[in-house]
Write a protein that holds these residues in place. Structure first.
Motif, mmCIF file in Angstrom:
data_model
loop_
_atom_site.group_PDB
_atom_site.id
_atom_site.type_symbol
_atom_site.label_atom_id
_atom_site.label_comp_id
_atom_site.label_asym_id
_atom_site.label_seq_id
_atom_site.Cartn_x
_atom_site.Cartn_y
_atom_site.Cartn_z
ATOM 1 N N ASP A 276 2.894 -3.638 -2.714
ATOM 2 C CA ASP A 276 4.340 -3.901 -3.537
ATOM 3 C C ASP A 276 5.316 -3.055 -3.422
ATOM 4 N N GLN A 302 1.670 1.873 -3.590
ATOM 5 C CA GLN A 302 3.013 0.951 -3.664
ATOM 6 C C GLN A 302 4.224 1.498 -2.800
ATOM 7 N N ASN A 329 9.238 -5.923 -6.313
ATOM 8 C CA ASN A 329 8.349 -6.876 -7.081
ATOM 9 C C ASN A 329 8.630 -6.563 -8.584
#
Ligand code: PRX
Length: 628
Positions: A276, A302, A329
């Motif tokens: 993400d 991430q 996100n």
């Protein structure tokens, strides 16, 4: 809310099992033998005997699966540049930075002070320190020479990493002269200063001390620096924060507890998973920048967006443009930034494709109901208010979509986060207040993993400052007022002390007063925080002059006000500059000599000053009224 409550209950009542499970999220070179050692309250040592490394967990651990995926996405609207570093490229830069530090003699336990704007080198050197077990101390670039000198003197860094300049609103802001002034004030300056030359401002170099980053980097670009495996409770960094005295406190964090807590929070609080993209618009000089620009997202595999710029330049859609371009996100920002956006064309909010964005998190200052609701409705996305402090390192109160979705309530950061045994207690007895009664937000120790271990070099101050507010009990005080309603939703109702919060920046009024008082014309002063629609609060100063006749000179008042503001800007930075400096003949004080700040604030905000039975000279309050 059943699931979230049960999760919280386990984390507190079945603490060791809970955290032993969470600890499996990270790599331990040597496994720990004890989850928690709390034999010396309130000092908590997490994951005793375990050896690990923050840099390894944030960078190396993901090289097998994510070498070519974005890890650090740097966007600067200040210098109109964008660089995406993959995990492999990040690893290369971090190794080069670590090799530079080693060449300069930095060893495990040495301090490295980082005074940089939002440029990738800030992250490279933080992670490089973590790699070799050096302790970083990042100083917010908006702070000036006096703040910097205090931090240099307290941390005694061997090396300082800095730059020629930052940039704000497209205009360069020189860093190097402030750094030189600060070092000149210090008892023990650094051995070396490494300078990232951005070509924004001319620099005077001190031969033998000042070194050029690009030259050193070129020499070490293919270095492979071995990871130093650190005992879990070894210090990882110091981050100074303001309190009620003129001396900021060096919040010291550990290695293992911090890695585990942040990694877990990325999933439970921020709903993130490896791969993400996370975007926190905070500066690296604040705790949010440490936990959620650099460490948290990278530890959880991430990508992280690092942004140099304001939310309104080139236009008020820039945050949303970044989200669209990089398929972000989750966004983490501050209420002030959103209040600024509210003044712009609402069409800008929906100009970009925000389909990647799941949620927006706002923290650092109270999120007013209207702003939270406005944003959530305009974007059609959940807006999550979370409440925490530099000291705790990660959220104390927040919705936790990774545990269970709960209905939002604007104006409330909702419910306690697992790990924090948080209460609202009576100011004088420390007993639980029960629903709907205002009290002090307190945490039953031990503090969870990731929270501060102590104050750098001053265990006694740690105990006295945080754990001695309530008679006969060792309870951590947040110094915030709070309340829990009948449904179990929490509300934060402002500070119990003299700390103020200007646009999400935590400032000590005492530090600003000390600067006002350095002006030769000033006898004494009081600085208070006054409610402001945009910034939450702003500083307001009241000064008593040694010779009030100065005000009668032509232009005297304006000249003095400008001079005092300039002193504050030079010593504490523009963030600390009060909206107004007002001159009075005396300050309202109690008979024992304490300045009646709450009464001054009330008058500034047009409220009733309340109980004044202890005031020495009621005329002093009339003076404040009349200058206002
Ligand atoms: O007074 C609280 C306020 O900011 C303080 C902590 O500031 P700092 O150490 O800079 O850490 C910020 C971490 C996000 C707190 O003691 N504060 C922080 N978040 C909130 C808040 N006040 C109200 N609501 C919040 N969500």
């Amino acid at each position: 809310m059943q699931k979230i409550r049960e999760f919280h209950r386990q984390s507190v009542q079945d603490r060791d099992a809970f955290w032993a499970r969470e600890a499996q999220r990270i790599h331990w070179e040597t496994p720990f033998t004890q989850v928690l050692d709390y034999s010396n309250p309130p000092f908590a040592r997490w994951f005793v005997g375990g050896r690990t490394n923050l840099c390894y967990n944030a960078v190396d651990r993901w090289l097998d699966t994510q070498a070519d995926q974005p890890a650090l996405i740097w966007v600067s609207t200040e210098v109109e540049q964008e660089i995406v570093y993959t995990r492999a490229e990040l690893s290369r830069e971090v190794n080069a930075a670590a090799a530079i530090l080693q060449q300069l003699g930095v060893e495990q336990g040495d301090r490295v002070l980082i005074y940089l704007p939002m440029i990738p080198q800030a992250a490279f050197f933080m992670l490089a320190c973590a790699r070799i077990g050096a302790i970083h101390s990042v100083v917010f670039g908006g702070f000036a020479s006096h703040n910097l000198a205090q931090r240099i003197d307290d941390a005694e860094p061997r090396v300082i990493i800095s730059t020629d300049a930052g940039s704000r609103g497209g205009r360069p802001i020189a860093y190097k002269p402030l750094l030189d002034q600060a070092i000149a004030q210090c008892a023990h300056g650094p051995e070396h200063v490494v300078l990232v030359n951005r070509g924004l401002a001319a620099m005077d170099l001190t031969a033998g001390r000042d070194l050029d980053y690009a030259t050193l980097r070129a020499r070490h670009l293919d270095a492979q620096v071995p990871v130093v495996w650190l005992e879990s409770s070894s210090p990882s960094y110091i981050l100074y924060t303001s309190g009620t005295t003129g001396n900021p406190k060096g919040v010291q964090r550990d290695v293992g507890g911090y890695a585990v807590a942040l990694c877990a929070s990325m999933e439970y609080v921020f709903g993130g998973k490896p791969g993400d993209v996370y975007f926190s618009s905070s500066d690296v000089g604040w705790v949010v920048g440490h936990s959620y620009v650099v460490y948290g997202p990278l530890l959880n595999g991430q990508a992280t967006v690092m942004y140099e710029g304001t939310p309104v330049r080139p236009d008020a859609a820039i945050l949303w443009r970044i989200i669209e371009t990089h398929r972000v996100n989750a966004l983490f920002s501050a209420p002030t930034a959103i209040r600024v956006l509210k003044k712009h064309d609402p069409a800008l909010l929906t100009r970009h494709d925000l389909s990647s964005l799941d949620r927006i998190y706002l923290a650092g200052e109270p999120l007013d109901e209207l702003t939270g609701q406005w944003l959530s409705e305009a974007l059609g996305k959940p807006v999550i208010d979370n409440y925490w402090q530099t000291e705790t390192g990660w959220p104390i109160l927040s919705a936790q979509p990774g545990v269970e979705e709960i209905p939002p309530r604007f104006g409330s950061p909702t419910v306690p986060v697992y790990g924090f045994d948080v209460r609202v207690v009576d100011e004088s007895t420390g007993q639980d207040c029960g629903p709907n009664r205002k009290g002090v937000v307190a945490i039953e120790p031990p503090l969870p993993p990731g929270a501060m271990s102590t104050i750098w070099g001053n265990d006694e101050r740690f105990v006295q400052t945080y754990f001695r507010s309530f008679p006969g009990r060792l309870t951590y005080s947040t110094s915030d007022w709070g309340l829990v309603d009948d449904d179990g939703y929490w509300f934060i109702l402002g500070r119990t002390d003299d700390v103020i919060n200007v646009a999400g920046h935590r400032l000590g009024t005492r530090e600003i007063e000390e600067s006002v008082n350095t002006h030769p014309a000033v006898a004494e002063s009081a600085v208070v925080g006054v409610a402001d629609q945009l910034k939450g609060q702003e500083a307001m100063a009241f000064a008593v002059l040694r010779n009030p006749a100065l005000l009668d000179e032509a232009g005297g008042r304006d000249r003095l006000e400008a001079e005092i503001k300039r002193v504050i800007e030079q010593r504490n930075g523009a963030v600390a500059r009060p909206a107004r400096i007002m001159f009075v003949n005396s300050l309202p004080k109690t008979r024992s000599g304490k300045v009646l700040r709450r009464a001054i604030v009330a008058l500034c905000e047009g409220r009733d000053p309340g109980d004044l039975t202890t005031i020495e000279d009621p005329g002093a309050l009339d003076q404040i009224r009349s200058v206002l």
